[in-house]
Motif scaffolding. Structure first.
Motif, PDB file in Angstrom:
ATOM      1  N   HIS A   1       0.830  -1.133   0.116  1.00 22.20           N
ATOM      2  CA  HIS A   1       0.054  -0.065   0.061  1.00 22.20           C
ATOM      3  C   HIS A   1       0.844   1.544   0.015  1.00 22.20           C
ATOM      4  N   ALA A   2       1.717   1.160  -0.860  1.00 20.74           N
ATOM      5  CA  ALA A   2       2.945   2.148  -0.928  1.00 20.74           C
ATOM      6  C   ALA A   2       2.187   3.606  -1.360  1.00 20.74           C
ATOM      7  N   PRO A   3       2.767   4.861  -1.044  1.00 19.85           N
ATOM      8  CA  PRO A   3       2.180   5.932  -1.893  1.00 19.85           C
ATOM      9  C   PRO A   3       2.933   5.956  -3.188  1.00 19.85           C
ATOM     10  N   ALA A   4       2.369   6.824  -4.154  1.00 15.74           N
ATOM     11  CA  ALA A   4       2.899   7.567  -5.273  1.00 15.74           C
ATOM     12  C   ALA A   4       3.238   6.037  -6.330  1.00 15.74           C
ATOM     13  N   ILE A   5       2.282   5.271  -6.366  1.00 14.65           N
ATOM     14  CA  ILE A   5       2.796   3.932  -7.175  1.00 14.65           C
ATOM     15  C   ILE A   5       2.663   4.437  -8.581  1.00 14.65           C
ATOM     16  N   GLU A   6       1.614   5.261  -9.103  1.00 13.34           N
ATOM     17  CA  GLU A   6       1.516   5.217 -10.536  1.00 13.34           C
ATOM     18  C   GLU A   6       2.796   6.271 -11.108  1.00 13.34           C
ATOM     19  N   ALA A   7       2.986   7.380 -10.000  1.00  8.56           N
ATOM     20  CA  ALA A   7       3.996   8.203 -10.334  1.00  8.56           C
ATOM     21  C   ALA A   7       5.551   7.420 -10.643  1.00  8.56           C
ATOM     22  N   THR A   8       5.576   6.354  -9.637  1.00  5.30           N
ATOM     23  CA  THR A   8       6.809   5.528  -9.730  1.00  5.30           C
ATOM     24  C   THR A   8       6.902   4.755 -10.937  1.00  5.30           C
ATOM     25  N   MET A   9       5.812   3.984 -11.072  1.00  2.00           N
ATOM     26  CA  MET A   9       5.615   3.279 -12.594  1.00  2.00           C
ATOM     27  C   MET A   9       5.914   4.349 -13.788  1.00  2.00           C
ATOM     28  N   ARG A  10       5.443   5.418 -13.750  1.00  4.12           N
ATOM     29  CA  ARG A  10       5.808   6.231 -15.063  1.00  4.12           C
ATOM     30  C   ARG A  10       6.963   6.589 -15.055  1.00  4.12           C
ATOM     31  N   ASN A  11       8.013   6.912 -13.851  1.00  5.13           N
ATOM     32  CA  ASN A  11       9.165   7.347 -13.840  1.00  5.13           C
ATOM     33  C   ASN A  11       9.893   5.939 -14.048  1.00  5.13           C
ATOM     34  N   LEU A  12       9.767   5.050 -13.628  1.00  9.19           N
ATOM     35  CA  LEU A  12      10.530   3.442 -13.813  1.00  9.19           C
ATOM     36  C   LEU A  12      10.254   3.171 -15.376  1.00  9.19           C
ATOM     37  N   THR A  13       9.072   3.388 -15.796  1.00 11.38           N
ATOM     38  CA  THR A  13       8.932   3.104 -17.340  1.00 11.38           C
ATOM     39  C   THR A  13      10.025   3.861 -18.424  1.00 11.38           C
ATOM     40  N   LYS A  14      10.170   5.341 -17.845  1.00 10.55           N
ATOM     41  CA  LYS A  14      11.123   6.176 -18.677  1.00 10.55           C
ATOM     42  C   LYS A  14      12.478   5.833 -18.432  1.00 10.55           C
ATOM     43  N   ALA A  15      13.023   5.384 -17.311  1.00  8.07           N
ATOM     44  CA  ALA A  15      14.209   5.173 -16.871  1.00  8.07           C
ATOM     45  C   ALA A  15      14.828   3.590 -17.079  1.00  8.07           C
ATOM     46  N   LEU A  16      13.863   2.775 -17.349  1.00  6.14           N
ATOM     47  CA  LEU A  16      14.353   1.414 -17.270  1.00  6.14           C
ATOM     48  C   LEU A  16      14.994   1.224 -18.784  1.00  6.14           C
ATOM     49  N   PRO A  17      14.771   1.963 -19.952  1.00  2.00           N
ATOM     50  CA  PRO A  17      15.652   1.702 -21.057  1.00  2.00           C
ATOM     51  C   PRO A  17      17.168   2.006 -20.712  1.00  2.00           C
ATOM     52  N   VAL A  18      17.236   3.236 -19.887  1.00  2.00           N
ATOM     53  CA  VAL A  18      18.832   3.546 -19.739  1.00  2.00           C
ATOM     54  C   VAL A  18      19.274   2.554 -18.568  1.00  2.00           C
ATOM     55  N   ILE A  19      18.508   2.079 -17.537  1.00  2.00           N
ATOM     56  CA  ILE A  19      18.911   1.185 -16.671  1.00  2.00           C
ATOM     57  C   ILE A  19      19.314  -0.316 -17.093  1.00  2.00           C
ATOM     58  N   LEU A  20      18.628  -0.686 -18.242  1.00  3.52           N
ATOM     59  CA  LEU A  20      18.915  -1.820 -18.798  1.00  3.52           C
ATOM     60  C   LEU A  20      20.165  -1.542 -19.780  1.00  3.52           C
ATOM     61  N   ALA A  21      20.257  -0.735 -20.445  1.00  9.32           N
ATOM     62  CA  ALA A  21      21.354  -0.277 -21.195  1.00  9.32           C
ATOM     63  C   ALA A  21      22.784  -0.202 -20.553  1.00  9.32           C
ATOM     64  N   ALA A  22      22.623   0.365 -18.972  1.00 10.59           N
ATOM     65  CA  ALA A  22      23.591   0.493 -18.311  1.00 10.59           C
ATOM     66  C   ALA A  22      23.903  -1.018 -17.873  1.00 10.59           C
ATOM     67  N   ALA A  23      23.114  -1.872 -17.502  1.00 11.30           N
ATOM     68  CA  ALA A  23      23.327  -3.281 -17.090  1.00 11.30           C
ATOM     69  C   ALA A  23      23.968  -4.161 -18.336  1.00 11.30           C
ATOM     70  N   ALA A  24      23.472  -3.717 -19.490  1.00 17.17           N
ATOM     71  CA  ALA A  24      24.201  -4.709 -20.513  1.00 17.17           C
ATOM     72  C   ALA A  24      25.851  -4.089 -20.977  1.00 17.17           C
ATOM     73  N   VAL A  25      25.869  -2.635 -20.811  1.00 15.94           N
ATOM     74  CA  VAL A  25      27.324  -2.316 -20.827  1.00 15.94           C
ATOM     75  C   VAL A  25      28.139  -2.793 -19.796  1.00 15.94           C
ATOM     76  N   LEU A  26      27.726  -3.114 -18.736  1.00 16.60           N
ATOM     77  CA  LEU A  26      28.281  -3.430 -17.576  1.00 16.60           C
ATOM     78  C   LEU A  26      28.671  -5.053 -17.527  1.00 16.60           C
ATOM     79  N   SER A  27      27.798  -5.481 -18.130  1.00 17.43           N
ATOM     80  CA  SER A  27      27.686  -7.023 -18.276  1.00 17.43           C
ATOM     81  C   SER A  27      28.936  -7.517 -19.359  1.00 17.43           C
ATOM     82  N   VAL A  28      28.950  -6.602 -20.510  1.00 18.00           N
ATOM     83  CA  VAL A  28      29.765  -6.398 -21.609  1.00 18.00           C
ATOM     84  C   VAL A  28      31.360  -6.458 -21.086  1.00 18.00           C
TER      85      VAL A  28
END
Length: 238
Positions: free
Chosen positions: A162-189
C-alpha cells in the motif's frame, strides 16, 4: 470458513504491522476492534457483515483515517522486486551468450584420413553456426522481457505494501528502464571482455556468476533510485 473475531483481529493486526503502524497504536485499535466486533455479534451481525468481507481493506482504511500509516519509500522492497524481475532475463541472456560463443550448435566438422604414402589429409566441412543468430535474437528478447517483468514485480510489491505514489513511480520507472537496462548491458559486456581477455582460459568461471549478478544488481539499484527520486522520505502528517 466463516470469519471469526479472533481471525479478523489477527488479520487486521498483521495488516497494521505490515503498514508500519506503531505497536502501541495497533494494540489500541485491536482492542477497539474486538469491542466493536463483540457488540456487533451481540446484535446478531456476523464478523464478515460488520467488516464488509475485506478485513485488510478496512484495517488499512482505519489506519489511514487516523494518520497512523507512515509514508515510507519502500526502497529495499523496490530493489528486491526489481532484482526478482531481472533474474530470469539475466540468466537467459547468459545462456544465449554461451550458445553464441561456445559453438555448441555449430554443425561444422573436421575429419582426417591417412593416405597410402602415410600423409594425413584433413577434410574441413564448414557450415554457418546457428548459435550466432540465436544469440542476437535472444539477447534483445531478454531485454524486452526484463522491461516488463521488472515493472510488474515493482508494481505488485508497492501495491502489496500500500505504498504511496505508485503510479508516479511506475511512470518514472518506465521512462528510466531503457537507460537502466542499457547500463546493465554495458556492465555485463565489460565483465565478459575482462573475463575473455584478462582471465583467459578460466574466464567463463568469472563471467558466469558476475555478469548476471551485475545485470540484476544494476536493475535493483536503478529501480530503487527511481523510487527515491519519485517518493522523497517524509513523515505522515508533514
Amino acid at each position: 470458513m466463516a470469519l471469526t473475531v479472533d481471525g479478523a483481529i489477527h488479520t487486521a493486526t498483521e495488516t497494521w504491522r505490515r503498514l508500519g503502524v506503531e505497536q502501541a497504536a495497533a494494540e489500541e485499535m485491536a482492542e477497539e476492534l474486538a469491542a466493536d466486533l463483540t457488540a456487533a455479534s451481540s446484535d446478531g451481525r456476523s464478523v464478515a457483515d460488520y467488516m464488509g468481507g475485506d478485513v485488510e481493506a478496512l484495517a488499512t482504511s482505519w489506519a489511514d483515517e487516523r494518520g497512523l500509516v507512515p509514508v515510507r519509500q519502500h526502497l529495499k522492497e523496490t530493489a528486491v522486486a526489481a532484482a526478482q524481475g531481472a533474474v530470469l532475463p539475466a540468466l537467459a541472456a547468459l545462456a544465449f551468450w554461451f550458445v553464441g560463443v561456445s559453438h555448441v550448435l555449430d554443425p561444422s566438422s573436421t575429419s582426417g584420413h591417412t593416405t597410402l604414402d602415410g600423409h594425413m589429409v584433413w577434410e574441413i566441412r564448414k557450415f554457418p553456426d546457428p548459435g550466432v543468430p540465436v544469440m542476437w535474437v535472444g539477447l534483445p528478447l531478454c531485454v524486452v522481457a526484463a522491461f516488463f517483468l521488472i515493472r510488474r514485480a515493482v508494481r505488485g510489491t508497492l501495491q502489496y505494501h500500500h505504498a504511496p505514489a505508485i503510479e508516479a513511480t511506475m511512470r518514472n520507472l518506465t521512462k528510466a528502464l531503457p537507460v537502466i537496462l542499457a547500463a546493465a548491458a554495458v556492465l555485463s559486456v565489460a565483465i565478459i571482455y575482462f573475463g575473455d581477455h584478462v582471465i583467459g582460459m578460466y574466464g567463463f568461471f568469472f563471467i558466469a556468476p558476475m555478469a548476471p549478478a551485475a545485470m540484476i544488481g544494476t536493475a535493483a539499484a536503478g529501480a530503487a533510485w527511481v523510487r527515491d527520486r519519485t517518493c522523497p522520505p517524509v513523515t505522515a502528517g508533514s
